[in-house]
Design a protein around this motif. Structure first.
Motif, short mmCIF file in Angstrom:
data_model
loop_
_atom_site.label_atom_id
_atom_site.label_comp_id
_atom_site.label_asym_id
_atom_site.label_seq_id
_atom_site.Cartn_x
_atom_site.Cartn_y
_atom_site.Cartn_z
N ARG A 69 0.82 -1.22 0.00
CA ARG A 69 0.00 0.00 0.00
C ARG A 69 0.85 1.26 0.00
O ARG A 69 0.46 2.27 0.58
CB ARG A 69 -0.96 -0.01 1.19
N TYR A 70 2.04 1.18 -0.63
CA TYR A 70 2.90 2.35 -0.72
C TYR A 70 2.73 3.00 -2.08
O TYR A 70 2.98 2.39 -3.11
CB TYR A 70 4.37 1.93 -0.51
N HIS A 71 2.37 4.25 -2.03
CA HIS A 71 2.17 5.03 -3.23
C HIS A 71 3.52 5.36 -3.86
O HIS A 71 3.71 5.29 -5.07
CB HIS A 71 1.42 6.30 -2.82
N THR A 72 4.48 5.71 -3.05
CA THR A 72 5.85 5.93 -3.52
C THR A 72 6.75 4.96 -2.78
O THR A 72 6.37 4.44 -1.73
CB THR A 72 6.31 7.36 -3.21
N GLY B 195 -3.39 5.91 6.04
CA GLY B 195 -4.03 7.07 5.44
C GLY B 195 -3.24 7.64 4.29
O GLY B 195 -2.28 7.05 3.80
N THR B 196 -3.64 8.84 3.89
CA THR B 196 -3.15 9.42 2.64
C THR B 196 -1.64 9.33 2.47
O THR B 196 -1.15 8.84 1.48
CB THR B 196 -3.57 10.91 2.58
N GLU B 197 -0.90 9.81 3.44
CA GLU B 197 0.55 9.92 3.28
C GLU B 197 1.29 8.72 3.85
O GLU B 197 2.44 8.84 4.25
CB GLU B 197 1.05 11.19 3.97
N HIS B 198 0.61 7.59 3.89
CA HIS B 198 1.21 6.38 4.46
C HIS B 198 2.62 6.14 3.91
O HIS B 198 3.55 5.85 4.66
CB HIS B 198 0.28 5.21 4.14
N SER B 199 2.79 6.30 2.60
CA SER B 199 4.09 5.97 2.02
C SER B 199 5.13 7.05 2.31
O SER B 199 6.30 6.89 1.99
CB SER B 199 3.97 5.75 0.52
N GLN B 200 4.69 8.17 2.89
CA GLN B 200 5.66 9.21 3.28
C GLN B 200 6.07 9.07 4.75
O GLN B 200 6.90 9.82 5.24
CB GLN B 200 5.04 10.60 3.09
N MET B 201 5.46 8.12 5.42
CA MET B 201 5.77 7.97 6.84
C MET B 201 7.00 7.07 6.97
O MET B 201 6.96 6.00 7.58
CB MET B 201 4.58 7.36 7.58
#
Lengths: 224, 538, 377
Positions: free
Chosen positions: B442-445, C186-192
């Motif tokens: 579930r990683y967008h980036t 949530g939205t910024e999951h991959s930025q965490m």
């Protein structure tokens, strides 16, 4: 399901016997589903009762023991009447006299008992909501006790109470409609005995709804 | 006259109580949902080609994978084989005129469509971004998307599952043809029976759980959100109590299809029939006891972890028994590699690998590292797509002549089976590596070093997508131009082949009876030709 | 399939080595069985192809059949139990708490990791660690469920709201490693995401000492003071309303219903947020809930302070030297066993000593000794 219970033999079946056993068995499977449906909520009840025993004690003290007891009595009486009807109408019963009158009277009585049950339940809901016990933003508990109890866990009690008894009440409504419908159908039927099959299936459902209440009553009202 | 042409009005289709027509209704609706879910996958696989989020915003990405999961799980995988092949075949296989409650069957399709409609409304309204797992308190308190709509859709479609399962259970109990004892039933019937048990017993728990999420969202009462007094782990327990058995709802019917196809194209009795049947029930019942293996790192106690790990290991035994018995069925058989057989063998390979990686995941210490990474994604796609979807397509090809009365192009069928198999492995094998390397799901980036595997995966997905479009084309083509099928084009056993293709409205012209065990294949005449169809009349 | 063997991420912890060994065994089982099955299928296809003329007579006896079935049930079962045991051993070892760890507090929120070291140094999305020492994280989330995942250490633990999760590991190799949030949040999951920086001990000691005026324990003491906790919990003989806070952390306590529990961080947290739920034996449930009045970081500081006085005795609130001592953990008795030897001695607020702690004014006036400390929060 009620649609499937006409008196003539439906397409997939070879005999009335086969059709009857399918209907009864189908209802049992359906009740198994129902048990699991309530089961999820019962698990929630157990978990939170364990987590907040104090709150559950406080919460259940808010409920009206006597009205709950009366409701239980109404349901048990109704169940008994349904069981008697089931016995009267069974094809094996050798009672040749007209059974329409006694059957319809008992079914109507069951319906009335069910409605009385709902009336008592909604009366209790009304009181609780007026006292601000309905979970949500309007929930308040300050007037109950001076215990520095976490009001939120009492709210949990009421959430479960409203969810579980509400779901039960919904089942009661269906049950009343089914039993009432059955009373009308038997009253109009030339051959009440031909309706023995749907009657026994509906009877099963009614007993099940009763049994759920028999568990709900002690869990919410009696265990303090 | 057959069930397809005995009446052709739209009304006769939408008000039909014929299980075969209802199966067709399901087939069409499921194909639609499959492509809706597939489109979402196409979009986010494209996004994942580069490490940055350049094609989709984070929100759209999250909504797309949630949509993919929700639609594929509840509106494709769970209903797929039971409602299409099960609906069509169960009455035929048990020699009945219809299911026990035909009107309930139609009702369940309408309920399913109503649930689907809610879900589609949710998509149009703006989607939901919780993932298909709806973990609280994110779903109940924090997500600003259409959680209630989505949950309602799933809640409603759950009743369709229950109704379908109930119908199958009662039918299998009550409507078997004379002489068709339990141990003469085809394995497909056994698996549908086991699946139905799970549907009836597990779905209501999910319904209640989702209803509680909705209550929490609407009333703001803490049921699952700890900041207002709830317990977030309770949600996970309840959710997986349904959703783990749901995995077996998805895979068991697939195993049933394979158990029909492999003996037919090996011209040999299924090896270890009784063991396969009992393994089915064992999987279904053990499946209820292993939900905690989704929660090894959730904060449940160490002892719970140990127990669930052990129980999960046990589920592997009946699964292994099945794989070994299918393989043993080939031994000393007479093997024909027709399209359904190719799909079936693909299933065995992919399911075996998926199952073995499942054993890895059941191993506590290993799971800690790969939990919630692409390893999980790869594992369950091997089971659900590599397993279930291969079985679904294989079954569709196997019974296509019976369903439509036409033979499809065998050459194209084999091509599609190979393309799907190749594309699938290319899509999901790299994801195992990604998972071990530690790329969370579930990683967008994602960090740059993972890119090469994502590119491979996306390329594979393209091939896989083409593989799925192919059958749509040649199967449709066969409806008009395919040769007519004989009653039993594969020379298969089983009651469904003892009626015309397509069957008449009430399945059999006279009540069939059964006098022996299933899969009564014998070493065939050397010149046996199968799957060829009748000479073209026009 | 064999390539995957070399595709481990870098391994930089003790647990990683055990994990890699276990994984190799698991992959071995995967490859063995899937190749075995595939090969068997291919061989059977080739050998029993429909147009080939081979012997197809196959009439296994009933006993033979059962033997075969039982074998391929028990064989895999044995392997599975072996794998289970191996996995369980590694897992249990990973759960056995280390002795004398570096205690680090982690507060997760959408979408960042807030980390506090015992010395009082704080960082966001980066975690500095010394090599070779066990590190224990006490983690909590402010909102949804997150999951603390360091692939190079092969560790992962969900971080729940409303409950402490702990995780520990011992880094073995200096370097910078990925820190991921593994539970969709949530939205910024991959930025965490962030970094774990493993340093040599001296380097780490240098880093940890920079820019800290107040250790976590000191900050915790300050919180206790400013909220007036010590008025009841000061442990003044004779006049105490609440249980004393010295000698509490990590010890067994008896509750009013007779249950005995360990006063671990989770218990302490509950006692502050839901005091009525578990009342100590011999005390009245008089304490109000501090839920909503104290943020998770402050709470963790208080726990750090309680840890620093875990083996102390005597009153905290009384006038005298105790106060001074407690403000500089790592200094002299009764506050022994500071959580981290590398934490520098905080400034000793000599001027505070004269002030009696029992009055609210005292608590007020005991604001942080320097404004820098405030900023560093």
């Amino acid at each position: 399901m009620a649609n499937e219970m006409s008196s003539e033999i439906a397409i997939p079946y070879d005999s009335a016997d086969q059709q009857r056993s399918a209907a009864t068995f189908g209802m049992w499977v359906f009740l198994a589903t129902e048990v699991l449906f309530f089961g999820g909520l019962f698990v929630g009840y157990v978990v939170y009762r364990y987590e907040y025993p104090e709150a559950f004690r406080t919460g259940s003290a808010e409920l009206n023991l006597w009205s709950g007891g009366a409701m239980t009595l109404l349901l048990l009486l109704g169940s008994m009447l349904v069981a008697v009807v089931d016995h009267l109408i069974a094809p094996s019963a050798d009672n040749r006299s007209s059974l329409r009158g006694p059957v319809v009277r008992r079914l109507v009585a069951t319906t009335v008992l069910g409605i009385a049950f709902l009336a008592l339940e909604f009366h209790e809901y009304h009181q609780l909501i007026q006292d601000g016990r309905f979970p949500g933003h309007a929930f308040r508990l300050s007037d109950v006790s001076s215990d520095p109890l976490d009001g939120r866990s009492v709210e949990m009690f009421f959430t479960l109470f409203f969810c579980m008894t509400g779901l039960h009440a919904f089942h009661m409504c269906l049950g009343i409609l089914l039993v009432g419908g059955m009373a009308v159908a038997i009253g109009r039927s030339e051959q009440p005995r031909s309706l023995a099959n749907p009657m026994s299936v509906i009877g099963l459902y009614w007993h099940f709804v009763d049994i759920i209440w028999v568990f709900l009553y002690p869990l919410f009202y009696l265990v303090r | 006259m057959n069930y397809l042409n005995e009446s052709t009005t739209l009304r006769s289709w939408f008000l039909t109580t014929d299980h075969k027509r209802i199966a067709i209704l399901y087939l069409l609706s499921l194909t639609f949902f499959f492509f809706v879910g597939g489109m979402a996958a196409v979009l986010f696989r494209l996004e994942l080609i580069t490490p940055e989020g350049d094609l989709l915003s984070a929100d759209s990405y999250n909504k797309l994978f949630s949509l993919h999961g929700i639609v594929m799980v509840w509106f494709f995988l769970i209903p797929s084989i039971p409602t299409v092949l099960g609906n069509f075949l169960i009455p035929l296989m048990i020699g009945a005129r219809d299911l026990a409650f035909p009107r309930l069957n139609l009702l369940s399709w309408y309920i399913f469509m109503a649930g689907g409609l809610f879900t589609l409304t949710m998509i149009v309204a703006g989607g939901v971004d919780t993932g298909w797992t709806f973990y609280t308190p994110y779903s109940s308190t924090y997500a600003n998307t259409f959680v209630i709509l989505a949950a309602t859709g799933i809640f409603i479609s759950g009743f369709s599952s229950i109704a379908t399962g109930l119908n199958f259970i009662v039918s299998i109990h009550v409507l078997r043809a004379p002489g068709l004892t339990w141990f003469r039933l085809p394995i497909f019937v056994w698996t549908i029976y086991a699946t139905s048990l799970i549907m009836v017993l597990a779905t209501p728990v999910l319904a209640v759980t989702l209803a509680l999420v909705a209550v929490e969202r609407i009333l703001g009462v803490g049921i699952f959100d700890p900041s207002i007094g709830g317990d977030p782990l309770l949600f996970q327990h309840l959710f997986w109590f349904y959703s783990h058995p749901a995995v077996y709802i998805m895979i068991l019917p697939g195993m049933g299809v394979i158990s029909e196809v492999v003996p037919c194209f090996s011209r040999k009795r299924l090896y270890g029939y009784g063991f396969v049947a009992m393994a089915t029930l064992a999987i279904a019942s053990l499946g209820f006891l292993v939900w905690g293996h989704h929660m090894f790192v959730s904060g449940q106690s160490m002892y719970a972890g140990l127990l669930f790990s052990l129980l999960s290991m046990l589920v592997a035994v009946p699964s292994a028994v099945k794989v070994f018995n299918w393989t043993a069925t080939l031994y000393k058989g007479t093997i024909f590699l027709k399209t359904p057989m190719l799909y079936a063998l693909g299933f065995i390979g992919l399911f075996t690998f998926g199952g073995l990686t499942g054993i890895c995941l059941a191993t506590l210490a290993f799971d800690v590292h790969v939990h919630d990474t692409y390893f999980i994604i790869a594992h369950f796609h091997y089971i659900m797509v590599g397993g279930m979807l291969m079985a679904y397509l294989g079954g569709l090809h196997f019974w296509w002549p019976k369903i439509t009365g036409r033979i499809y192009s065998e050459w194209w069928g084999r091509v599609s089976a190979l393309v799907v198999f190749g594309g699938f492995n290319m899509t999901f094998f790299p994801q195992f590596i990604l998972g071990i390397l530690g790329n969370p799901r579930r990683y967008h980036t994602y960090p740059d070093e993972f890119q090469v595997f994502h590119v491979m995966s996306s390329l594979g997905a393209t091939i896989l997508g083409i593989g799925y479009l192919l059958p749509c084309c040649y199967l449709l083509w066969s409806l008009k131009f395919g040769r007519r099928a004989s009653n039993d084009p594969w020379h298969a056993t089983g009651l469904e082949w003892r009626t015309t293709s397509p069957p008449p409205k009430h399945n059999f012209l006279s009540q069939p009876t059964v006098s022996g065990p299933p899969y009564a294949y014998e070493s065939p005449h050397p010149e046996l030709v199968i799957g060829e169809g009748e000479p073209e009349p026009h | 399939m064999n390539e995957s063997f070399s595709f481990f991420p870098e391994s930089a912890s003790e647990g990683a080595l055990q994990f890699d060994r276990l994984s190799l065994a698991l992959f071995g089982v995967c490859v063995l069985f899937s190749l075995g099955i595939s090969l068997a299928i291919l061989v059977f296809i080739a050998r029993y192809w429909h147009s080939r003329e081979v012997d197809r007579q196959f009439q296994p006896s009933r006993g033979m059949h059962w033997l075969v079935e039982i074998t391929w049930m028990l064989g895999p079962l044995a392997i599975l139990l072996g794998l289970f045991a191996w996995g369980a051993v590694v897992y249990i070892r990973a759960h056995r708490p280390p002795t004398d760890p570096v205690e680090v507090n982690v507060v997760a929120k959408q979408w960042m990791w807030k980390i506090a070291h015992p010395s009082g140094r704080r960082e966001i999305n980066t975690l500095h660690l010394p090599i070779g020492r066990p590190v224990r994280l006490t983690m909590i989330s402010e909102d949804v469920i997150h999951s603390f995942f360091v692939p190079a250490f092969r560790v992962k633990q969900d971080v729940l709201p409303g409950r402490y999760s702990t995780l520990w590991f011992r880094a073995t190799k200096p370097g910078r490693y990925h820190l991921f949030c593994a539970e969709y949040c949530g939205t910024e999951h991959s930025q965490m995401i962030g970094q774990v920086v493993v340093q040599q001990r001296e380097e780490y000691a240098e880093w940890i000492a920079q820019g800290t005026e107040e250790s976590l324990a000191q900050a915790g003491r300050r919180n206790l003071d400013s909220m007036g906790c010590l008025q009841c919990h000061g442990g003044i003989p004779g006049g105490q309303v609440g249980p004393p806070l010295t000698g509490l952390y990590g010890h067994r306590v008896t509750l009013s219903d007779g249950a005995r529990v360990v006063a671990d961080p989770e218990y302490l947290r509950r006692s502050i947020l839901e005091p009525a739920a578990e009342v100590r034996e011999g005390f009245e449930p008089k304490m109000p809930s501090y839920d909503g009045q104290i943020d998770p970081e402050q709470l963790l500081e208080i726990i750090a302070y309680l840890r620093s006085v875990a083996d102390a005795t005597g009153p905290l609130a009384g006038p005298g030297t105790l106060d001074t001592d407690s403000r500089s953990p790592g200094a002299s008795s009764p506050v022994q066993q500071s959580p981290d030897e590398s934490s520098p001695p905080g400034p000793t607020g000599e001027d505070d000593v004269e002030q009696p702690l029992d009055s609210p004014e005292a608590a007020e006036s005991r604001s942080p000794p320097s404004t820098d400390a405030e900023e560093s929060r």
